[in-house]
Write a protein that holds these residues in place. Structure first.
Motif, mmCIF file in Angstrom:
data_model
loop_
_atom_site.group_PDB
_atom_site.id
_atom_site.type_symbol
_atom_site.label_atom_id
_atom_site.label_comp_id
_atom_site.label_asym_id
_atom_site.label_seq_id
_atom_site.Cartn_x
_atom_site.Cartn_y
_atom_site.Cartn_z
ATOM 1 N N SER A 111 30.177 -46.874 84.475
ATOM 2 C CA SER A 111 29.744 -47.620 85.659
ATOM 3 C C SER A 111 30.405 -48.989 85.760
ATOM 4 C CB SER A 111 28.218 -47.786 85.624
ATOM 5 O OG SER A 111 27.771 -48.607 86.668
ATOM 6 N N MET A 112 30.541 -49.670 84.614
ATOM 7 C CA MET A 112 31.036 -51.049 84.607
ATOM 8 C C MET A 112 32.547 -51.143 84.483
ATOM 9 S SD MET A 112 28.124 -52.530 81.995
ATOM 10 C CE MET A 112 28.750 -54.203 81.977
ATOM 11 N N GLY A 113 33.146 -50.129 83.894
ATOM 12 C CA GLY A 113 34.554 -50.218 83.564
ATOM 13 C C GLY A 113 34.737 -50.718 82.141
ATOM 14 N N GLU A 114 35.843 -50.334 81.499
ATOM 15 C CA GLU A 114 36.025 -50.610 80.072
ATOM 16 C C GLU A 114 36.084 -52.095 79.745
ATOM 17 O OE1 GLU A 114 39.363 -48.460 78.546
ATOM 18 O OE2 GLU A 114 38.150 -46.667 78.182
ATOM 19 N N GLU A 115 36.763 -52.879 80.588
ATOM 20 C CA GLU A 115 36.925 -54.300 80.268
ATOM 21 C C GLU A 115 35.590 -55.048 80.334
ATOM 22 O OE1 GLU A 115 39.747 -58.129 81.447
ATOM 23 O OE2 GLU A 115 40.137 -56.139 82.272
ATOM 24 N N LYS A 116 34.838 -54.818 81.388
ATOM 25 C CA LYS A 116 33.542 -55.477 81.520
ATOM 26 C C LYS A 116 32.565 -54.960 80.470
ATOM 27 C CE LYS A 116 30.205 -56.979 85.006
ATOM 28 N NZ LYS A 116 29.790 -56.865 86.436
ATOM 29 N N ALA A 117 32.656 -53.676 80.154
ATOM 30 C CA ALA A 117 31.783 -53.104 79.130
ATOM 31 C C ALA A 117 32.094 -53.709 77.760
ATOM 32 C CB ALA A 117 31.951 -51.592 79.082
ATOM 33 N N TRP A 118 33.367 -53.934 77.477
ATOM 34 C CA TRP A 118 33.751 -54.554 76.210
ATOM 35 C C TRP A 118 33.164 -55.958 76.093
ATOM 36 C CZ3 TRP A 118 35.482 -53.758 71.508
ATOM 37 C CH2 TRP A 118 36.025 -54.817 70.781
ATOM 38 N N GLU A 119 33.200 -56.689 77.197
ATOM 39 C CA GLU A 119 32.670 -58.054 77.194
ATOM 40 C C GLU A 119 31.144 -58.080 77.066
ATOM 41 O OE1 GLU A 119 34.083 -59.503 80.902
ATOM 42 O OE2 GLU A 119 36.177 -59.731 80.230
ATOM 43 N N ASN A 120 30.492 -56.987 77.449
ATOM 44 C CA ASN A 120 29.018 -56.932 77.445
ATOM 45 C C ASN A 120 28.493 -55.840 76.514
ATOM 46 O OD1 ASN A 120 28.127 -58.826 79.848
ATOM 47 N ND2 ASN A 120 29.893 -57.672 80.579
ATOM 48 N N LYS A 121 29.257 -55.526 75.470
ATOM 49 C CA LYS A 121 28.875 -54.381 74.629
ATOM 50 C C LYS A 121 27.545 -54.595 73.911
ATOM 51 C CE LYS A 121 31.852 -55.909 70.816
ATOM 52 N NZ LYS A 121 32.909 -55.523 69.869
ATOM 53 N N SER A 310 34.343 -36.205 68.950
ATOM 54 C CA SER A 310 34.916 -37.505 68.605
ATOM 55 C C SER A 310 33.960 -38.586 69.073
ATOM 56 C CB SER A 310 36.287 -37.676 69.261
ATOM 57 O OG SER A 310 36.841 -38.927 68.971
ATOM 58 N N LYS A 311 33.321 -39.293 68.136
ATOM 59 C CA LYS A 311 32.282 -40.269 68.473
ATOM 60 C C LYS A 311 32.831 -41.396 69.349
ATOM 61 C CE LYS A 311 29.118 -43.581 66.292
ATOM 62 N NZ LYS A 311 28.682 -44.172 65.005
ATOM 63 N N PHE A 312 32.036 -41.772 70.333
ATOM 64 C CA PHE A 312 32.415 -42.855 71.232
ATOM 65 C C PHE A 312 32.405 -44.196 70.499
ATOM 66 C CE2 PHE A 312 31.103 -46.414 73.896
ATOM 67 C CZ PHE A 312 32.051 -46.377 74.901
ATOM 68 N N HIS A 313 33.449 -44.993 70.715
ATOM 69 C CA HIS A 313 33.511 -46.368 70.212
ATOM 70 C C HIS A 313 33.951 -47.281 71.355
ATOM 71 C CE1 HIS A 313 33.078 -45.569 65.868
ATOM 72 N NE2 HIS A 313 33.806 -44.494 66.082
ATOM 73 N N PHE A 314 33.324 -48.451 71.436
ATOM 74 C CA PHE A 314 33.818 -49.464 72.361
ATOM 75 C C PHE A 314 35.208 -49.898 71.896
ATOM 76 C CE2 PHE A 314 29.227 -50.035 73.021
ATOM 77 C CZ PHE A 314 29.177 -50.089 74.409
ATOM 78 N N HIS A 315 36.097 -50.189 72.844
ATOM 79 C CA HIS A 315 37.380 -50.768 72.450
ATOM 80 C C HIS A 315 37.854 -51.728 73.529
ATOM 81 C CE1 HIS A 315 38.984 -47.616 75.131
ATOM 82 N NE2 HIS A 315 40.037 -48.383 75.244
ATOM 83 N N ASN A 316 38.645 -52.675 73.089
ATOM 84 C CA ASN A 316 39.180 -53.691 73.987
ATOM 85 C C ASN A 316 40.362 -53.104 74.749
ATOM 86 O OD1 ASN A 316 40.222 -55.903 75.290
ATOM 87 N ND2 ASN A 316 40.209 -57.236 73.482
ATOM 88 N N PRO A 317 40.249 -52.923 76.060
ATOM 89 C CA PRO A 317 41.341 -52.298 76.816
ATOM 90 C C PRO A 317 42.604 -53.135 76.860
ATOM 91 C CG PRO A 317 39.688 -53.176 78.312
ATOM 92 C CD PRO A 317 39.122 -53.296 76.927
ATOM 93 N N ASN A 318 42.504 -54.424 76.520
ATOM 94 C CA ASN A 318 43.676 -55.303 76.532
ATOM 95 C C ASN A 318 44.444 -55.285 75.224
ATOM 96 O OD1 ASN A 318 43.100 -56.278 79.176
ATOM 97 N ND2 ASN A 318 41.501 -57.598 78.306
ATOM 98 N N GLU A 319 43.880 -54.610 74.210
ATOM 99 C CA GLU A 319 44.558 -54.520 72.923
ATOM 100 C C GLU A 319 45.490 -53.338 72.913
ATOM 101 O OE1 GLU A 319 42.096 -54.367 69.510
ATOM 102 O OE2 GLU A 319 41.523 -56.466 69.596
ATOM 103 N N LYS A 320 46.641 -53.525 72.319
ATOM 104 C CA LYS A 320 47.591 -52.408 72.163
ATOM 105 C C LYS A 320 47.255 -51.674 70.881
ATOM 106 C CE LYS A 320 51.421 -54.617 74.637
ATOM 107 N NZ LYS A 320 52.812 -55.057 74.584
ATOM 108 N N HIS A 321 47.256 -50.355 70.925
ATOM 109 C CA HIS A 321 46.926 -49.522 69.764
ATOM 110 C C HIS A 321 48.186 -48.836 69.263
ATOM 111 C CE1 HIS A 321 42.686 -50.257 70.422
ATOM 112 N NE2 HIS A 321 42.843 -49.889 71.685
#
Length: 321
Positions: A111-121, A310-321
């Motif tokens: 609902s929030m999107g990955e970036e906003k969700a990361w900031e509000n995890k 595969s268990k869900f994990h929050f991740h920072n969308p701005n980080e390169k993996h």
């Protein structure tokens, strides 16, 4: 029927539906298994903890002394009192709690999107845990009432089914939910702290290694869950202990006198005192919940891996993996 259910759970989700209905079903099943195993295995510790909370004058020798005292007076089998209610109740609770947390946090991210969700995890962890635990406790409360009654009065019943029948006959449906207010007061803050602290501790461990969950093997991720689970368990045990003491006492026959549930809880709190509510039985509870929480997260991850999820994990969308 069993083999069909097993085949369904073991079936992988389609690549384009990683977090589909089957993922949530597997998360719920893994949650039920991990909670049932850990709470069931720690029944002897819970028996001692409950006796200390209910009768601190008699059981005043600490955790080890409590074990010896109960075994000497009632035999070793007394330490398994309430095992059936514990295993059944916490399977149901774990199903809704872990399955619910996975569902609500993933839906929040979508609902929030990955970036906003990361900031509000942290807020997402807290909200998902609060809602999931509230739902789970509605199902857990009757089983917990029977368990506590059987621990406080070993002659009350001869098992889970017998306990339900006797409690219903003597107290009606209200008897099963006499402890709902304190169980919510205990379990909701406990679960909120448990998932939020575990998530933060796991992130700190991954950051200290300079790795993300996807960089590590399943075994290493389980190890991180175990370590972060211990930290989360101790923190959540301390936060929820006063309500746990009230819950143990309110399910004891005659506790708090007559009147409404709020009045009974108020009477018990006045009799026991704030300091005692916060400290009596705290050490064995920290041992129990620290071990239990670490085991739950470790078993949850292991079962999810075994089920091919595969268990869900929050991740920072701005980080390169």
């Amino acid at each position: 029927m069993v083999s069909t259910t097993g085949s369904v759970l073991l079936a992988p989700s389609p690549d384009n539906a990683k977090y589909d209905f089957m993922y949530y079903l597997k998360g719920a099943a893994a949650g039920g298994i991990c909670c049932s195993i850990t709470h069931g295995a720690l029944t002897p510790v819970d028996v001692v903890k409950t006796r200390v909370q209910l009768d601190p004058v008699k059981y005043n020798q600490g955790l080890v002394g409590g074990f010896r005292q109960i075994v000497a007076e009632e035999g070793a089998m007394a330490l398994t009192t309430g095992l059936g209610a514990t295993a059944a109740g916490y399977f149901v609770q774990g199903w809704f709690k872990f399955g619910g947390v996975e569902f609500f946090k993933i839906k929040a991210v979508e609902s929030m999107g990955e970036e906003k969700a990361w900031e509000n995890k942290t807020a997402i962890y807290l909200g998902a845990a609060a809602v999931a635990e509230t739902i789970a406790d509605i199902f857990l409360c009757p089983l917990e009432a029977v368990r506590i009654r059987s621990v406080s009065d070993p002659e009350f019943c001869d098992g889970l089914a017998d306990g339900f029948v006797k409690m219903f006959k003597t107290e009606g449906i209200g008897g099963f939910y006499a402890g709902l207010a304190p169980i919510l007061a205990k379990q909701v803050p406990y679960t909120m702290a448990k998932f939020a602290v575990q998530g933060a501790a796991a992130d700190a461990i991954y950051n200290s290694m300079g790795k993300t969950p996807s960089d590590l093997s399943n075994q290493m991720n389980v190890s991180v869950s175990l370590a972060s689970g211990v930290i989360a368990g101790v923190a959540s045990a301390i936060i929820s202990h006063p309500a746990d003491t009230l819950l143990s006492k309110v399910n004891k026959k005659g506790a708090g006198g007559s009147g409404s549930m709020i009045q009974r809880l108020s009477n018990i709190a006045k009799e026991v005192g704030f300091v005692n509510l916060c400290t009596v039985g705290l050490i064995p509870r920290c041992v129990m919940i620290g071990t239990l929480t670490a085991g739950q997260f470790g078993i949850f991850d292991t079962v999810m891996n075994a089920l091919g999820a595969s268990k869900f994990h929050f991740h920072n969308p701005n980080e390169k993996h």
